[in-house]
Design an enzyme around this catalytic site. Sequence first.
Site, PDB file in Angstrom:
ATOM      1  CE  LYS A 166     127.183  29.589  92.993  1.00 21.13           C
ATOM      2  NZ  LYS A 166     126.802  29.573  91.574  1.00 21.13           N
TER       3      LYS A 166
ATOM      4  CG  HIS B 223     129.600  14.940  84.299  1.00 28.49           C
ATOM      5  ND1 HIS B 223     129.472  13.754  83.640  1.00 28.49           N
ATOM      6  CD2 HIS B 223     129.799  14.623  85.597  1.00 28.49           C
ATOM      7  CE1 HIS B 223     129.609  12.761  84.500  1.00 28.49           C
ATOM      8  NE2 HIS B 223     129.787  13.252  85.702  1.00 28.49           N
TER       9      HIS B 223
HETATM   10  C1  COA Z   1     120.925   7.902  86.105  1.00 28.49           C
HETATM   11  C2  COA Z   1     121.104   8.341  84.671  1.00 28.49           C
HETATM   12  C3  COA Z   1     119.810   9.004  84.238  1.00 28.49           C
HETATM   13  C4  COA Z   1     122.243   9.323  84.537  1.00 28.49           C
HETATM   14  O1  COA Z   1     122.197   9.877  83.250  1.00 28.49           O
HETATM   15  P1  COA Z   1     123.496  10.386  82.515  1.00 28.49           P
HETATM   16  O2  COA Z   1     123.068  11.210  81.359  1.00 28.49           O
HETATM   17  O3  COA Z   1     124.410   9.245  82.285  1.00 28.49           O
HETATM   18  O4  COA Z   1     124.117  11.270  83.632  1.00 28.49           O
HETATM   19  P2  COA Z   1     124.925  12.636  83.494  1.00 28.49           P
HETATM   20  O5  COA Z   1     126.100  12.458  82.636  1.00 28.49           O
HETATM   21  O6  COA Z   1     124.024  13.773  83.205  1.00 28.49           O
HETATM   22  O7  COA Z   1     125.370  12.803  85.001  1.00 28.49           O
HETATM   23  C5  COA Z   1     126.217  11.916  85.579  1.00 28.49           C
HETATM   24  C6  COA Z   1     125.971  12.046  87.047  1.00 28.49           C
HETATM   25  O8  COA Z   1     124.684  11.534  87.360  1.00 28.49           O
HETATM   26  C7  COA Z   1     124.712  11.073  88.709  1.00 28.49           C
HETATM   27  N1  COA Z   1     124.042   9.786  88.727  1.00 28.49           N
HETATM   28  C8  COA Z   1     124.502   8.599  88.289  1.00 28.49           C
HETATM   29  N2  COA Z   1     123.568   7.645  88.481  1.00 28.49           N
HETATM   30  C9  COA Z   1     122.502   8.248  89.061  1.00 28.49           C
HETATM   31  C10 COA Z   1     121.251   7.788  89.525  1.00 28.49           C
HETATM   32  N3  COA Z   1     120.888   6.524  89.433  1.00 28.49           N
HETATM   33  N4  COA Z   1     120.392   8.680  90.038  1.00 28.49           N
HETATM   34  C11 COA Z   1     120.736   9.978  90.174  1.00 28.49           C
HETATM   35  N5  COA Z   1     121.920  10.474  89.752  1.00 28.49           N
HETATM   36  C12 COA Z   1     122.783   9.607  89.199  1.00 28.49           C
HETATM   37  C13 COA Z   1     126.148  10.998  89.164  1.00 28.49           C
HETATM   38  O9  COA Z   1     126.401  12.038  90.069  1.00 28.49           O
HETATM   39  C14 COA Z   1     126.922  11.202  87.872  1.00 28.49           C
HETATM   40  O10 COA Z   1     128.092  11.938  87.990  1.00 28.49           O
HETATM   41  P3  COA Z   1     129.339  11.435  88.855  1.00 28.49           P
HETATM   42  O11 COA Z   1     129.440   9.958  88.692  1.00 28.49           O
HETATM   43  O12 COA Z   1     130.498  12.158  88.263  1.00 28.49           O
HETATM   44  O13 COA Z   1     129.021  11.883  90.256  1.00 28.49           O
HETATM   45  C15 COA Z   1     121.451   7.163  83.767  1.00 28.49           C
HETATM   46  O14 COA Z   1     122.594   6.544  84.229  1.00 28.49           O
HETATM   47  C16 COA Z   1     120.339   6.184  83.633  1.00 28.49           C
HETATM   48  O15 COA Z   1     120.059   5.350  84.445  1.00 28.49           O
HETATM   49  N6  COA Z   1     119.781   6.289  82.517  1.00 28.49           N
HETATM   50  C17 COA Z   1     118.763   5.430  82.193  1.00 28.49           C
HETATM   51  C18 COA Z   1     118.982   5.140  80.775  1.00 28.49           C
HETATM   52  C19 COA Z   1     117.878   4.353  80.254  1.00 28.49           C
HETATM   53  O16 COA Z   1     117.162   3.693  80.982  1.00 28.49           O
HETATM   54  N7  COA Z   1     117.733   4.427  78.969  1.00 28.49           N
HETATM   55  C20 COA Z   1     116.762   3.708  78.288  1.00 28.49           C
HETATM   56  C21 COA Z   1     115.535   4.510  78.101  1.00 28.49           C
HETATM   57  S1  COA Z   1     115.780   5.868  77.026  1.00 28.49           S
END
Ligand code: COA
Length: 119
Positions: free
Chosen positions: A58, A107
Amino acid sequence: MNCVGIDILEVERFIDMSENENKMKKIFTQNEIQYFQNFKENLMHIAGCFCAKEAVAKAFKTGFGKLLSPIDVEIMHNKDGSPFINTNNLRLNNLLKGRKIEISISHTKNFATAICVIE
Ligand SMILES: CC(C)(COP(=O)(O)OP(=O)(O)OC[C@H]1O[C@@H](n2cnc3c(N)ncnc32)[C@H](O)[C@@H]1OP(=O)(O)O)[C@@H](O)C(=O)NCCC(=O)NCCS
């Protein structure tokens, strides 16, 4: 000018496809299939990867067709889990023309979505 593409899909649409090796190989690269195998429940990862491919199509405004096919758009992952596009593909490069391409995927159990930005 920056270009953007977005896609959202229901994860359950991939149930049948994920069980058909030939169909999977037409759409996903060997590296992508290997990535899916890291997860016990991998449907949402398959759906997210497909969304990312469509978001790229897209952003290029081509859709999938003669200029670009899903297999040309390989989604890879950095060590931190963040996704990126493998730009080592002739057809992709012909469209990209040296610009930078970024994607993001998200997702839940039911839905997957992805966005692509071409700078
Ligand atoms: C990176 C992060 C934000 C992803 O959040 P999430 O809700 O698990 O991710 P989603 O389910 O929305 O999406 C998953 C996708 O994110 C992407 N992803 C994973 N790690 C990532 C990163 N470090 N940066 C960007 N994108 C990332 C991937 O594409 C993944 O899908 P895939 O493995 O199928 O390709 C999470 O892993 C993270 O680091 N969270 C921090 C949590 C935290 O610190 N919590 C304490 C404070 S509240």
